[in-house]
Design a protein around this motif. Structure first.
Motif, PDB file in Angstrom:
ATOM      1  N   THR A 728       0.825  -1.229   0.000  1.00 39.94           N
ATOM      2  CA  THR A 728       0.000   0.000   0.000  1.00 39.94           C
ATOM      3  C   THR A 728       0.844   1.257   0.000  1.00 39.94           C
ATOM      4  O   THR A 728       0.303   2.358   0.126  1.00 39.94           O
ATOM      5  CB  THR A 728      -0.908   0.008   1.234  1.00 39.94           C
ATOM      6  OG1 THR A 728      -0.095  -0.034   2.430  1.00 39.94           O
ATOM      7  CG2 THR A 728      -1.852  -1.195   1.235  1.00 39.94           C
ATOM      8  N   GLY A 731       0.015   3.923  -2.712  1.00 38.83           N
ATOM      9  CA  GLY A 731      -1.256   4.603  -2.442  1.00 38.83           C
ATOM     10  C   GLY A 731      -1.133   5.574  -1.268  1.00 38.83           C
ATOM     11  O   GLY A 731      -1.697   6.678  -1.290  1.00 38.83           O
ATOM     12  N   GLU A 732      -0.421   5.153  -0.206  1.00 38.14           N
ATOM     13  CA  GLU A 732      -0.234   6.044   0.938  1.00 38.14           C
ATOM     14  C   GLU A 732       0.554   7.294   0.552  1.00 38.14           C
ATOM     15  O   GLU A 732       0.275   8.395   1.048  1.00 38.14           O
ATOM     16  CB  GLU A 732       0.504   5.307   2.071  1.00 38.14           C
ATOM     17  CG  GLU A 732      -0.342   4.317   2.826  1.00 38.14           C
ATOM     18  CD  GLU A 732       0.344   3.841   4.102  1.00 38.14           C
ATOM     19  OE1 GLU A 732       0.355   4.598   5.084  1.00 38.14           O
ATOM     20  OE2 GLU A 732       0.874   2.727   4.080  1.00 38.14           O
ATOM     21  N   GLN A 734       0.539   8.748  -2.336  1.00 37.57           N
ATOM     22  CA  GLN A 734      -0.374   9.640  -3.055  1.00 37.57           C
ATOM     23  C   GLN A 734      -1.339  10.339  -2.086  1.00 37.57           C
ATOM     24  O   GLN A 734      -1.601  11.536  -2.209  1.00 37.57           O
ATOM     25  CB  GLN A 734      -1.155   8.834  -4.101  1.00 37.57           C
ATOM     26  CG  GLN A 734      -0.297   8.285  -5.235  1.00 37.57           C
ATOM     27  CD  GLN A 734      -1.092   7.382  -6.170  1.00 37.57           C
ATOM     28  OE1 GLN A 734      -2.264   7.094  -5.936  1.00 37.57           O
ATOM     29  NE2 GLN A 734      -0.432   6.928  -7.253  1.00 37.57           N
ATOM     30  N   THR A 735      -1.875   9.548  -1.123  1.00 36.81           N
ATOM     31  CA  THR A 735      -2.785  10.136  -0.122  1.00 36.81           C
ATOM     32  C   THR A 735      -2.070  11.198   0.698  1.00 36.81           C
ATOM     33  O   THR A 735      -2.635  12.258   1.005  1.00 36.81           O
ATOM     34  CB  THR A 735      -3.332   9.040   0.810  1.00 36.81           C
ATOM     35  OG1 THR A 735      -4.001   8.061   0.034  1.00 36.81           O
ATOM     36  CG2 THR A 735      -4.277   9.625   1.836  1.00 36.81           C
ATOM     37  N   TYR A 736      -0.822  10.889   1.073  1.00 39.30           N
ATOM     38  CA  TYR A 736      -0.044  11.849   1.858  1.00 39.30           C
ATOM     39  C   TYR A 736       0.143  13.160   1.102  1.00 39.30           C
ATOM     40  O   TYR A 736      -0.008  14.250   1.662  1.00 39.30           O
ATOM     41  CB  TYR A 736       1.314  11.244   2.210  1.00 39.30           C
ATOM     42  CG  TYR A 736       2.277  12.240   2.817  1.00 39.30           C
ATOM     43  CD1 TYR A 736       2.098  12.700   4.114  1.00 39.30           C
ATOM     44  CD2 TYR A 736       3.361  12.726   2.089  1.00 39.30           C
ATOM     45  CE1 TYR A 736       2.968  13.614   4.668  1.00 39.30           C
ATOM     46  CE2 TYR A 736       4.240  13.636   2.628  1.00 39.30           C
ATOM     47  CZ  TYR A 736       4.048  14.084   3.936  1.00 39.30           C
ATOM     48  OH  TYR A 736       4.910  15.002   4.497  1.00 39.30           O
ATOM     49  N   GLN A 737       0.434  13.059  -0.195  1.00 41.07           N
ATOM     50  CA  GLN A 737       0.622  14.273  -0.980  1.00 41.07           C
ATOM     51  C   GLN A 737      -0.670  15.081  -1.024  1.00 41.07           C
ATOM     52  O   GLN A 737      -0.651  16.316  -0.959  1.00 41.07           O
ATOM     53  CB  GLN A 737       1.077  13.926  -2.405  1.00 41.07           C
ATOM     54  CG  GLN A 737       1.432  15.140  -3.256  1.00 41.07           C
ATOM     55  CD  GLN A 737       2.520  15.994  -2.608  1.00 41.07           C
ATOM     56  OE1 GLN A 737       3.532  15.478  -2.138  1.00 41.07           O
ATOM     57  NE2 GLN A 737       2.294  17.305  -2.576  1.00 41.07           N
ATOM     58  N   SER A 738      -1.823  14.381  -1.070  1.00 41.53           N
ATOM     59  CA  SER A 738      -3.118  15.077  -1.064  1.00 41.53           C
ATOM     60  C   SER A 738      -3.329  15.795   0.273  1.00 41.53           C
ATOM     61  O   SER A 738      -3.828  16.923   0.310  1.00 41.53           O
ATOM     62  CB  SER A 738      -4.251  14.078  -1.314  1.00 41.53           C
ATOM     63  OG  SER A 738      -4.107  13.461  -2.579  1.00 41.53           O
ATOM     64  N   LYS A 739      -2.958  15.125   1.365  1.00 48.31           N
ATOM     65  CA  LYS A 739      -3.088  15.753   2.684  1.00 48.31           C
ATOM     66  C   LYS A 739      -2.212  16.989   2.788  1.00 48.31           C
ATOM     67  O   LYS A 739      -2.615  18.008   3.353  1.00 48.31           O
ATOM     68  CB  LYS A 739      -2.701  14.756   3.782  1.00 48.31           C
ATOM     69  CG  LYS A 739      -3.682  13.634   3.990  1.00 48.31           C
ATOM     70  CD  LYS A 739      -3.215  12.730   5.125  1.00 48.31           C
ATOM     71  CE  LYS A 739      -4.176  11.574   5.374  1.00 48.31           C
ATOM     72  NZ  LYS A 739      -3.692  10.683   6.460  1.00 48.31           N
TER      73      LYS A 739
END
Length: 983
Positions: A728, A731-732, A734-739
């Motif tokens: 994962t 995906g993490e 990418q999520t981190y960059q969104s945060k």
């Protein structure tokens, strides 16, 4: 108050009168608040508290809780009054009232404040009438007492007053929401809803409008702005109140920004650490898969071989079981027969022993019966009972004699008692002999039969032996006394009242016979006393050793005597026992012969069973030897599974075995393969340790590192956790960059909010300056307002402007360090709670810039209190127009405590400004000075109106029921003398 023509078209909201009934320092006081008025009088007459009471009407509260924040009632020292002190001052009793007479476009009305039902609460009753219509409910103006000023209403009560007000159309307003809607809502055209409106707020009395209105009220009551936070808090609330949404207000939580940053920083570091451990993970995963393949193969071999051994052993076990059961059966039979033989023999021995004991018991019983016969022969002519009584008495005498021998003090006391008893008995004997020998009559023989029976019944011992000679009078007295008693059912009754004394009929002959028997008894008792005295005297002459010897001898004699008594007591029982023992011994003798034959038969059977059991034991040993050989092979294979390969937890797999044959060489092959699997396991652990050193799993990883070597299930769980982590990771990331993007956006918005707050403050200053430009006072031609922002806040804005916020990753660390330093300086070191910025925290101070006539430059020099008050008055009007409905003018008192501190010119200018804005000056002063008299024509000297009788309390003595007095000045010049006349 006269209003300027510019307000003629506006809707007017007026306050006319303020009335106190048994409240504050007032028994009853009616004050006009629609004229410029000066309250005069000595201290402690409640001037300031009267001014402050207006807040109770102007602010939409229903209780005194948090009184300092709601009303800001202050004492002379500048400290806030407590909730309890404020409440008990304004509403000390149930019949305490504060009333405001007001008027709006729908007509006059009164607001009546009274005590509430809950702690520190007060209620409102709105009545649609002028105060004159309800005045009779609160004060008796017709009463001649108190110098004609009237008296309290007899029997006044809260419930009674409220009932009368409701009858006049009064409405209760005790809920905060109702108060805001009815008193401050926009109901100009709706008579039903707007009948009692005090102040029509532009947006209908929203919570934010009410907050702003509270600030303006505090400014109106602190028009000189003595409290440095009055203007900053007021302006901050007004600015925020102009926003169209509550959530548009400034509320920047710096702690949330910092916490979010710390969380993202931690998460970014974690993802970077995982990415750097990708190669160690791939090495571990490859070795794990090889290990799993070998493990599956050796587990299959072990399970199959173990099953073959167990199956072969099972058939041998059946033979062992059969041999064991046969041997056990014979052993059990042999044991049972041996037990039976033992029981029969034991029963034989037991009966033989019991027979021996019964024979001895029989001999003992015969001996005791013989001894009883010997005892009875020593007392010929006596019954067995009489002999036992004689022996018991002898035992008691022996016991007493031993006591006297061993206890000298007791012996002496016994001797003295014996002598006293001998003397007393001798006296009684002599008296009885005199009665019998000389025929002397007793008292009972000298009176009539009934009287004698009464005296004998009351105390026979006393009157039977009394022998004084009675004269006729004494006999008559006794007879009369006896007549008071009568016989009733064998008892004596006294004056017909039954008593507990039994009735004894007196018989002189019988009394004589009793005397004769008593005399014989006394002679025997006297002889016994002489014998006892003699013995005690003899014992007292013995030496200590002689006394001990004699005591021992007497003790032996007493013991023998007691034994004889016991034998006599058991004589009948022993006769019965002898008969029973004779029968029992005969029966047991016959039974013993039968048991002797049974013992011999059981011994023969026991010998036969012992031979059969030995043969079965040999068969069992042979099959067990064969079973032990199989167990040895099985133990070797199980040691490989549970010790060498224990980490595989083979038993927990529960694999189904295949049906195969077994050969001993299989054990050696499996052992060698097990060594290879164990080495592969160790290499796998090294790879895992290398991966765990990265501390990617934190607490869970430390747990895995400790248990994984001995628990393959933990290792599989560890691999699963790492597989999930690396699976994962993308995906993490990418999520981190969104945060991060969202955080940067939010941080930028929040910082823009802070910058916008500064812009709003500056825009507010410009708007107010435009309106102040139309205003001049004293020698000031132009006035500007300015807000001094907190210096730490100013520095923060400067630093933020130098930081680039347009980044794809987290903002610079310098930004967060600066925000954290600001929180420390501004909140922690500044003594402020929390870490949320709001508008009031940004404004440190509010001031004015002035430009005097004939000057080009502005100055910030402090002006006089009067000038400052006039400017604040103008500012108050500007701010009010932001809140009130258009075309609205209120007649609001401006509270100015200590009017005497203002100069004539300042006070005159203040009056003019107040009138131009629709206000009236309402202030306090110790006395009406000439300066005040030239400007404010109405005054009330409260010290002239003190109650003399029937006041509510000595603390509430002020009574004022008339109009204010007038100070009218001549118009020749400003310095003319003041002419004072009663208003």
């Amino acid at each position: 108050m006269m209003l300027s023509d510019s307000y003629a078209f506006q809707d007017i909201y007026k306050f006319h009168r303020l009335i106190f009934v048994n409240s504050a320092a007032y028994a009853y006081t009616v004050i006009r608040v629609d004229k410029h008025t000066a309250l005069c009088g000595q201290n402690n007459l409640g001037k300031t508290s009267m001014l402050n009471a207006l807040k109770l009407f102007l602010l939409p509260h229903e209780n005194f809780k948090s009184c300092d924040k709601k009303f800001a009632f202050k004492g002379p020292a500048g400290t806030y009054y407590s909730t309890d002190a404020s409440y008990s001052y304004y509403f000390p009793e149930n019949h305490s009232f504060i009333i405001l007479e007001a008027e709006n476009m729908h007509g006059p009305f009164c607001l009546v404040l009274h005590r509430g039902n809950r702690p520190f609460s007060y209620g409102r009753m709105a009545v649609p009438c002028v105060y004159a219509d309800i005045q009779h409910l609160f004060w008796d103006l017709e009463s001649p007492i108190n110098g004609g000023m009237g008296a309290p209403i007899e029997g006044i009560s809260l419930s009674g007053v409220l009932s009368d007000l409701r009858a006049r159309g009064g409405e209760a307003m005790n809920d905060g929401t109702v108060i805001r809607q009815r008193l401050f809502g926009q109901h100009a055209l709706n008579r039903e809803e707007g009948r009692f409106c005090l102040l029509p707020l532009r947006n209908g009395g929203t919570a934010r409008e009410i907050d702003a209105w509270k600030m303006l009220i505090h400014l109106a009551f602190d028009i000189g702005a003595k409290d440095r936070r009055t203007l900053p808090d007021t302006i901050a609330t007004i600015i925020e109140g102009d926003k169209d949404r509550k959530n548009a207000e400034l509320s920047v939580s710096l702690s949330e920004i910092l916490d979010d940053y710390e969380s993202l920083k931690k998460e970014g570091d974690r993802l970077a650490d995982i990415e750097s451990a990708r190669k160690p993970w791939e090495l571990f995963d490859s070795q794990f898969q090889q290990f799993e393949t070998k493990s599956e193969l050796i587990v299959r071999n072990i399970v199959d071989v173990e099953y073959a051994l167990a199956k072969r052993q099972s058939s041998i076990l059946d033979e062992v079981k059969t041999a064991s059961e046969g041997h056990q059966a014979l052993e059990a039979a042999h044991s049972a027969k041996r037990q039976h033989h033992g029981l029969v023999k034991a029963e034989y021995l037991k009966l033989a022993g019991a027979l021996n004991l019964r024979q001895k018991d029989l001999e003992s019983a015969q001996k005791q019966l013989f001894k009883v016969s010997e005892i009875l022969r020593r007392y010929p002519g006596k019954t067995e009972h009489e002999v036992r009584e004689l022996l018991s008495d002898l035992s008691a005498e022996l016991t007493a004699e031993v006591e006297t021998l061993t206890n000298k003090a007791q012996s002496a006391e016994q001797l003295a008692q014996a002598i006293r008893s001998k003397n007393s008995l001798t006296h009684q004997r002599d008296q009885l002999r005199k009665i019998l020998d000389e025929h002397v009559e007793t008292v009972l023989e000298q009176v009539d039969r009934h009287s004698a029976s009464v005296l004998s019944s009351l105390n026979s011992t006393l009157f039977t032996n009394l022998t004084p000679r009675l004269n006729p009078d004494q006999k008559q007295a006794i007879k009369e006394f006896g007549c008071l008693f009568q016989e009733r059912d064998s008892f004596i009754s006294f004056l017909s009242e039954e008593t507990s004394f039994g009735f004894m009929s007196f018989d002189p002959t019988r009394a004589r016979r009793q005397h004769e028997q008593d005399l014989i008894k006394l002679d025997d008792d006297i002889k016994d006393c002489y014998d006892l005295i003699q013995r005690l005297n003899d014992d007292s002459k013995l030496t200590a050793e002689q006394a001990r010897d004699k005591a021992k001898k007497l003790n032996r004699e007493r013991t023998e005597t007691d034994e004889d008594v016991q034998l006599l007591s058991r004589h009948g029982y022993m006769r019965d026992q002898q008969k029973a023992l004779d029968l029992e011994v005969g029966g047991q003798t016959v039974e013993l012969a039968k048991l002797h034959k049974s013992v011999a038969d059981a011994a023969g059977e026991l010998e036969d069973l012992a031979i059969d059991a030995e043969r079965a034991k040999e068969v069992l040993a042979r099959v067990r030897k064969e079973n032990d050989d199989l167990r040895s092979y099985l133990e070797q294979i199980r040691n490989l599974a549970e010790i060498t390969l224990g980490f595989l937890s083979i038993r927990q797999m529960k694999l189904e075995a295949r049906d195969t044959s077994f050969h001993p060489n299989q054990i050696k092959d499996i052992s060698q393969f097990a060594s290879e699997v164990a080495k592969s396991r160790e290499a796998l652990q090294v790879a895992l340790d290398e991966l765990l050193k990265r501390n990617l799993l934190e607490e869970e990883g430390r747990d895995f590192g400790y248990h994984a070597f001995h628990d393959l299930g933990r290792m599989r769980s560890c691999r699963k956790a790492f597989a999930a982590m690396f699976g994962t990771l993308e995906g993490e990331q990418q999520t981190y960059q969104s945060k991060v993007t969202a955080h940067n956006s939010n941080t930028s918005i929040q910082i823009d909010e802070i910058r916008h707050a500064r812009r709003m403050i500056k825009e507010f200053e410009k708007e107010v300056d435009v309106q102040l430009s139309e205003f001049s006072v004293s020698d000031l031609e132009a006035i500007e307002i300015y807000c001094v922002l907190n210096p730490h806040f100013e520095e923060l804005l400067v630093d933020i402007d130098s930081i680039n916020l347009m980044t794809t990753g987290l903002h610079e660390k310098r930004l967060y360090e600066r925000l954290r330093a600001f929180c420390t300086e501004f909140f922690v070191n500044g003594g402020r709670r929390g870490t949320t910025l709001d508008m009031s925290l940004l404004i440190d101070r509010v001031g004015y810039r002035y430009r005097k006539r004939g000057h080009d430059k502005y100055t910030e020099e402090d002006q006089s209190n009067g000038t400052t008050a006039m400017i604040n008055c103008r500012l108050l009007s500007i701010l009010l127009r932001r809140l009130l409905v258009a075309n609205t003018q209120i007649c609001l008192p401006l509270v100015m405590d200590e009017l005497s501190n203002l100069s004539h010119l300042n006070l005159k200018a203040a009056r003019g400004i107040a009138e131009s804005e629709g206000f009236v000056l309402f202030g306090a002063t110790p006395e009406p000075t000439s300066t005040i008299a030239k400007v404010i024509e109405n005054y009330i000297d409260l010290s002239h109106f003190l109650a003399t009788d029937r006041t509510y309390s000595h603390l509430r003595r002020v009574i004022y029921t008339g109009e204010s007095e007038s100070l009218r000045t001549k118009k020749d010049s400003a310095d003319d003398a003041v002419e004072i006349t009663a208003g």
